[in-house]
Write a protein that holds these residues in place. Structure first.
Motif, PDB file in Angstrom:
ATOM      1  N   PRO A 217      90.984 -45.065 -43.305  1.00 12.87           N
ATOM      2  CA  PRO A 217      91.980 -44.762 -44.326  1.00 12.87           C
ATOM      3  C   PRO A 217      92.150 -45.821 -45.416  1.00 12.87           C
ATOM      4  N   ARG A 218      91.536 -46.984 -45.262  1.00 13.54           N
ATOM      5  CA  ARG A 218      91.652 -48.000 -46.315  1.00 13.54           C
ATOM      6  C   ARG A 218      90.393 -47.989 -47.182  1.00 13.54           C
ATOM      7  N   ILE A 219      90.525 -48.490 -48.397  1.00 14.63           N
ATOM      8  CA  ILE A 219      89.374 -48.585 -49.287  1.00 14.63           C
ATOM      9  C   ILE A 219      88.615 -49.856 -48.923  1.00 14.63           C
ATOM     10  N   LEU A 220      87.356 -49.711 -48.531  1.00 15.17           N
ATOM     11  CA  LEU A 220      86.558 -50.877 -48.170  1.00 15.17           C
ATOM     12  C   LEU A 220      85.694 -51.300 -49.351  1.00 15.17           C
TER      13      LEU A 220
ATOM     14  N   THR B  99      91.679 -58.090 -43.337  1.00 17.48           N
ATOM     15  CA  THR B  99      92.716 -57.362 -44.067  1.00 17.48           C
ATOM     16  C   THR B  99      92.229 -55.967 -44.438  1.00 17.48           C
ATOM     17  N   GLU B 100      91.023 -55.875 -44.958  1.00 20.20           N
ATOM     18  CA  GLU B 100      90.458 -54.560 -45.291  1.00 20.20           C
ATOM     19  C   GLU B 100      90.401 -53.656 -44.068  1.00 20.20           C
ATOM     20  N   LEU B 101      90.109 -54.257 -42.914  1.00 18.08           N
ATOM     21  CA  LEU B 101      89.919 -53.461 -41.706  1.00 18.08           C
ATOM     22  C   LEU B 101      91.225 -53.262 -40.947  1.00 18.08           C
ATOM     23  N   GLY B 102      92.340 -53.617 -41.580  1.00 16.64           N
ATOM     24  CA  GLY B 102      93.639 -53.175 -41.090  1.00 16.64           C
ATOM     25  C   GLY B 102      94.278 -53.966 -39.971  1.00 16.64           C
ATOM     26  N   VAL B 103      93.957 -55.243 -39.799  1.00 20.03           N
ATOM     27  CA  VAL B 103      94.663 -55.977 -38.748  1.00 20.03           C
ATOM     28  C   VAL B 103      96.112 -56.231 -39.172  1.00 20.03           C
ATOM     29  N   ARG B 104      96.979 -56.337 -38.201  1.00 18.68           N
ATOM     30  CA  ARG B 104      98.380 -56.612 -38.505  1.00 18.68           C
ATOM     31  C   ARG B 104      98.650 -58.103 -38.541  1.00 18.68           C
ATOM     32  N   SER B 105      97.906 -58.885 -37.741  1.00 19.11           N
ATOM     33  CA  SER B 105      98.106 -60.326 -37.839  1.00 19.11           C
ATOM     34  C   SER B 105      96.822 -61.101 -37.578  1.00 19.11           C
ATOM     35  N   ILE B 106      96.803 -62.288 -38.129  1.00 17.52           N
ATOM     36  CA  ILE B 106      95.614 -63.149 -38.101  1.00 17.52           C
ATOM     37  C   ILE B 106      96.010 -64.493 -37.507  1.00 17.52           C
ATOM     38  N   GLN B 107      95.321 -64.865 -36.433  1.00 24.55           N
ATOM     39  CA  GLN B 107      95.644 -66.119 -35.735  1.00 24.55           C
ATOM     40  C   GLN B 107      94.396 -67.004 -35.674  1.00 24.55           C
ATOM     41  N   ARG B 137      96.205 -50.873 -48.673  1.00 23.69           N
ATOM     42  CA  ARG B 137      97.112 -50.826 -47.535  1.00 23.69           C
ATOM     43  C   ARG B 137      98.528 -51.111 -48.004  1.00 23.69           C
ATOM     44  N   MET B 138      99.516 -50.778 -47.149  1.00 21.37           N
ATOM     45  CA  MET B 138     100.915 -50.820 -47.553  1.00 21.37           C
ATOM     46  C   MET B 138     101.634 -52.062 -47.055  1.00 21.37           C
ATOM     47  N   ASP B 139     100.875 -52.932 -46.382  1.00 21.19           N
ATOM     48  CA  ASP B 139     101.487 -54.172 -45.900  1.00 21.19           C
ATOM     49  C   ASP B 139     100.435 -55.269 -45.983  1.00 21.19           C
ATOM     50  N   ASP B 239      92.927 -46.325 -36.414  1.00 23.40           N
ATOM     51  CA  ASP B 239      93.389 -45.285 -37.339  1.00 23.40           C
ATOM     52  C   ASP B 239      92.281 -44.687 -38.214  1.00 23.40           C
ATOM     53  N   TRP B 240      91.024 -44.782 -37.758  1.00 23.45           N
ATOM     54  CA  TRP B 240      89.951 -44.269 -38.596  1.00 23.45           C
ATOM     55  C   TRP B 240      89.762 -42.761 -38.531  1.00 23.45           C
ATOM     56  N   GLN B 241      90.601 -42.096 -37.801  1.00 25.76           N
ATOM     57  CA  GLN B 241      90.518 -40.630 -37.818  1.00 25.76           C
ATOM     58  C   GLN B 241      91.510 -40.077 -38.843  1.00 25.76           C
ATOM     59  N   LYS B 242      92.324 -40.951 -39.402  1.00 23.51           N
ATOM     60  CA  LYS B 242      93.371 -40.484 -40.313  1.00 23.51           C
ATOM     61  C   LYS B 242      92.883 -40.346 -41.751  1.00 23.51           C
ATOM     62  N   ALA B 243      93.625 -39.568 -42.516  1.00 19.65           N
ATOM     63  CA  ALA B 243      93.305 -39.394 -43.932  1.00 19.65           C
ATOM     64  C   ALA B 243      93.582 -40.706 -44.678  1.00 19.65           C
ATOM     65  N   PRO B 244      92.945 -40.894 -45.829  1.00 19.11           N
ATOM     66  CA  PRO B 244      93.178 -42.121 -46.588  1.00 19.11           C
ATOM     67  C   PRO B 244      94.643 -42.334 -46.948  1.00 19.11           C
ATOM     68  N   TYR B 245      95.014 -43.592 -47.105  1.00 18.44           N
ATOM     69  CA  TYR B 245      96.362 -43.944 -47.546  1.00 18.44           C
ATOM     70  C   TYR B 245      96.577 -43.652 -49.024  1.00 18.44           C
ATOM     71  N   LEU B 246      95.482 -43.404 -49.733  1.00 23.45           N
ATOM     72  CA  LEU B 246      95.554 -43.286 -51.192  1.00 23.45           C
ATOM     73  C   LEU B 246      96.599 -42.292 -51.662  1.00 23.45           C
TER      74      LEU B 246
END
Lengths: 250, 250
Positions: A217-220, B99-107, B137-139, B239-246
């Motif tokens: 769902p994100r733009i890569l 970030t592109e691949l949608g992680v929520r946090s980076i350690q 992405r939205m966050d 979440d790769w089965q979901k429609a784009p966030y666009l």
């Protein structure tokens, strides 16, 4: 053993048959790796497996003498990457990553939205060789001259599915095509930043051998899409179930 | 609509409530994007969805006025990336790709073989913001201060599987763990060049929440392993089965 210097040569690998290295590789082994006469170097040529060679000659003109074959020749699955050239550093990255991820050939394609028409095949070949040396693969992907996408499609071998990473919402995940992709040669097409033109998308979707897929769902960015798509293919129907290529430590 | 400039702000997004941008973002919108008073900018803050805003103020001190909300707030799956800092450009790349691949946090984690102990969290945060803006992405993922791996492991929440990318031959493909990973928070751990020390590998493999996986038969660079592992997780249970966030074009 993986810490031992590993290089590619286009020369034949035959026990005792000396290989004279060009200046660049000579410098790399003697200056960068600081190897001296008698040191061991691992060498592969894409045809005769990997050989343990001993270093001889002078610092500027190294000669390698094959001692014994330490690994058999193997080749990865028959996978081609088609990509549209983008900015330099990111294009370099695509070639490096495609090599790490085991493609057999790399075909740059010019598309309607592609960002540059300057493609240096010799540079891509050097990058592919360097990445192949590092990634422990036994061959180097072939890099083809850039061609226009419609031309490439018009000469397509129809038994090779072309996985088309489409940013539109109407594509399926790659695993939808598991059966059609099983034990077949394949190719993956990644567009430039901005994707494909409406005309290109229409053309692609009209072709029987084209399988449009989604990458989430994100733009890569283009180079991310390359790594993601190659990963999915290798994991789904490629060689990621196999043991590492790495030789035994000895 | 995706060609309209899109920026992140930490400020609240409320209709008509002006947001004063710092100098960097002001310059980006007026100098790089060449936007003028009245232009539309898309803005998100990780909490209030995406808003269409109109540009006001001066070129060096832009003010944005939220007009209407065009997208609801959504957040990606609860996935953390743990990685060992490597060379600068490649570390930057890891943050961008995570970030592109949608992680929520980076350690970032310090390991026995890690190549640098210089970690600039503020730099990583800027990179994550820029990538989040681009990737729609939205966050923005949260970036944590670097910590020693044993310390991180000693405080682990045991209901979060830790996927450990092990270069040894004895690991399974990620899909082996589909069931255990389904609808759970997760984390992925990628080592530095040279992998993990024997002591670290022993410790990791002794922990109940650790799932060792393989990333195929070739040796991948750390940043490639990051993209591959995140891709597999998103494709398998993310979440790769979901429609784009666009947003809709309008």
């Amino acid at each position: 053993m993986s810490h031992i210097a590993r290089i590619y040569t286009p020369e034949p690998l035959v026990e005792g048959q000396e290989i004279s290295l060009p200046a660049g590789q000579s410098r790399y082994l003697t200056r960068v790796m600081r190897l001296e006469t008698g040191a061991t170097v691992r060498v592969f040529n894409g045809a005769h497996g990997e050989w343990r060679c001993s270093l001889a000659g002078s610092p500027k003109s190294v000669v390698l003498v094959p001692q014994d074959q330490t690994r058999m020749q193997v080749s990865g699955p028959d996978l081609t990457l088609l990509f549209a050239p983008i900015k330099k550093a990111r294009t370099d990255f695509i070639v490096e990553k495609a090599t790490e991820l085991g493609v057999r050939s790399i075909q740059p394609v010019f598309t309607d939205y592609c960002q540059t028409h300057r493609v240096r095949v010799d540079r891509f070949e050097s990058l592919a060789i360097e990445a192949a040396e590092q990634t422990e693969r036994m061959d180097v992907p072939s890099v083809h001259e850039a061609r226009a996408l419609p031309k490439v499609l018009s000469e397509w071998e129809s038994n090779r599915p072309l996985i088309f990473c489409d940013e539109s919402a109407e594509a399926s995940p790659m695993e939808t095509y598991s059966k059609q992709l099983h034990e077949k040669p394949a190719a993956i097409l990644i567009g430039p930043e901005g994707g494909f033109s409406p005309k290109e998308r229409e053309m692609l979707r009209s072709l029987d051998f084209v399988m449009p897929i989604t990458l989430g769902p994100r733009i890569l960015r283009a180079e991310t899409a390359v790594v993601s798509a190659l990963t999915l293919w290798q994991s789904l129907v490629g060689d990621w179930q196999k043991a590492p290529y790495l030789p035994e430590s000895k």
